[in-house]
Design a protein around this motif. Structure first.
Motif, PDB file in Angstrom:
ATOM      1  N   GLN A  16      -5.289  -6.578   6.369  1.00 18.51           N
ATOM      2  CA  GLN A  16      -5.880  -6.643   7.698  1.00 18.51           C
ATOM      3  C   GLN A  16      -7.310  -7.116   7.501  1.00 18.51           C
ATOM      4  O   GLN A  16      -8.179  -6.337   7.104  1.00 18.51           O
ATOM      5  N   GLY A  17      -7.532  -8.410   7.726  1.00 21.20           N
ATOM      6  CA  GLY A  17      -8.832  -8.996   7.422  1.00 21.20           C
ATOM      7  C   GLY A  17      -9.043  -8.993   5.918  1.00 21.20           C
ATOM      8  O   GLY A  17      -8.223  -9.506   5.174  1.00 21.20           O
ATOM      9  N   GLN A  18     -10.117  -8.358   5.486  1.00 17.11           N
ATOM     10  CA  GLN A  18     -10.405  -8.285   4.053  1.00 17.11           C
ATOM     11  C   GLN A  18      -9.905  -6.992   3.420  1.00 17.11           C
ATOM     12  O   GLN A  18     -10.046  -6.789   2.219  1.00 17.11           O
ATOM     13  N   ILE A  19      -9.335  -6.111   4.207  1.00 18.56           N
ATOM     14  CA  ILE A  19      -8.921  -4.801   3.707  1.00 18.56           C
ATOM     15  C   ILE A  19      -7.415  -4.781   3.462  1.00 18.56           C
ATOM     16  O   ILE A  19      -6.633  -5.240   4.294  1.00 18.56           O
ATOM     17  N   LEU A  20      -7.031  -4.240   2.317  1.00 18.19           N
ATOM     18  CA  LEU A  20      -5.622  -4.039   2.002  1.00 18.19           C
ATOM     19  C   LEU A  20      -5.260  -2.589   2.282  1.00 18.19           C
ATOM     20  O   LEU A  20      -5.953  -1.669   1.832  1.00 18.19           O
ATOM     21  N   PHE A  21      -4.185  -2.390   3.011  1.00 17.40           N
ATOM     22  CA  PHE A  21      -3.669  -1.059   3.284  1.00 17.40           C
ATOM     23  C   PHE A  21      -2.392  -0.873   2.477  1.00 17.40           C
ATOM     24  O   PHE A  21      -1.534  -1.753   2.452  1.00 17.40           O
ATOM     25  N   TYR A  22      -2.270   0.269   1.826  1.00 15.67           N
ATOM     26  CA  TYR A  22      -1.128   0.559   0.968  1.00 15.67           C
ATOM     27  C   TYR A  22      -0.246   1.619   1.597  1.00 15.67           C
ATOM     28  O   TYR A  22      -0.729   2.525   2.275  1.00 15.67           O
ATOM     29  N   SER A  23       1.052   1.492   1.350  1.00 12.30           N
ATOM     30  CA  SER A  23       2.025   2.478   1.811  1.00 12.30           C
ATOM     31  C   SER A  23       3.173   2.510   0.819  1.00 12.30           C
ATOM     32  O   SER A  23       3.286   1.636  -0.045  1.00 12.30           O
ATOM     33  N   LEU A  24       4.027   3.522   0.941  1.00 14.52           N
ATOM     34  CA  LEU A  24       5.212   3.570   0.096  1.00 14.52           C
ATOM     35  C   LEU A  24       6.084   2.374   0.422  1.00 14.52           C
ATOM     36  O   LEU A  24       6.174   1.962   1.578  1.00 14.52           O
ATOM     37  N   ASP A  25       6.733   1.820  -0.576  1.00 18.28           N
ATOM     38  CA  ASP A  25       7.519   0.605  -0.374  1.00 18.28           C
ATOM     39  C   ASP A  25       8.693   0.838   0.577  1.00 18.28           C
ATOM     40  O   ASP A  25       8.984  -0.012   1.398  1.00 18.28           O
ATOM     41  N   ASP A  26       9.366   1.975   0.456  1.00 19.81           N
ATOM     42  CA  ASP A  26      10.474   2.287   1.360  1.00 19.81           C
ATOM     43  C   ASP A  26      10.778   3.778   1.289  1.00 19.81           C
ATOM     44  O   ASP A  26      10.141   4.525   0.559  1.00 19.81           O
ATOM     45  N   ASN A  27      11.785   4.204   2.041  1.00 17.52           N
ATOM     46  CA  ASN A  27      12.137   5.625   2.094  1.00 17.52           C
ATOM     47  C   ASN A  27      12.695   6.140   0.775  1.00 17.52           C
ATOM     48  O   ASN A  27      12.673   7.344   0.530  1.00 17.52           O
ATOM     49  N   HIS A  28      13.204   5.249  -0.068  1.00 20.29           N
ATOM     50  CA  HIS A  28      13.751   5.696  -1.347  1.00 20.29           C
ATOM     51  C   HIS A  28      12.686   6.361  -2.216  1.00 20.29           C
ATOM     52  O   HIS A  28      12.971   7.312  -2.941  1.00 20.29           O
ATOM     53  N   VAL A  29      11.477   5.870  -2.140  1.00 27.02           N
ATOM     54  CA  VAL A  29      10.386   6.446  -2.941  1.00 27.02           C
ATOM     55  C   VAL A  29      10.107   7.868  -2.455  1.00 27.02           C
ATOM     56  O   VAL A  29      10.000   8.796  -3.263  1.00 27.02           O
TER      57      VAL A  29
END
Length: 85
Positions: free
Chosen positions: A59-72
């Motif tokens: 989002q613009g210059q910022i990277l937002f991280y999340s779990l790849d999927d529900n399996h994790v």
């Protein structure tokens, strides 16, 4: 599979993945939440991304991280349930 468990066996990476169960976060928020340096968090996120345990969204210059999927999340939940028995 052994590599996934090895990566999740690191306490810092496990804390990052656990924090991301609550929703996506940027590196600076993760660093503040976990009381770690931003460079340290970035280094660990790179390793987690390589194994597709986390994903990022720009989002613009910022990277937002999340779990790849529900399996994790399911993997963590199952492991925690096993440890709690």
């Amino acid at each position: 599979l052994a590599l996934v468990f090895k990566v999740l066996g690191d306490p810092t990476r496990l804390r990052i993945v656990t924090a991301l169960q609550c929703g996506e976060m940027c590196v600076c928020d993760l660093a503040a939440y976990l009381n770690l340096t931003e460079s340290g968090v970035s280094h660990q996120l790179r390793r987690l991304r390589e194994l597709t345990l986390v994903k990022n969204r720009r989002q613009g210059q910022i990277l937002f991280y999340s779990l790849d999927d529900n399996h994790v999340a399911d993997l963590l939940k199952t492991a925690l349930e096993h440890v709690m028995e």
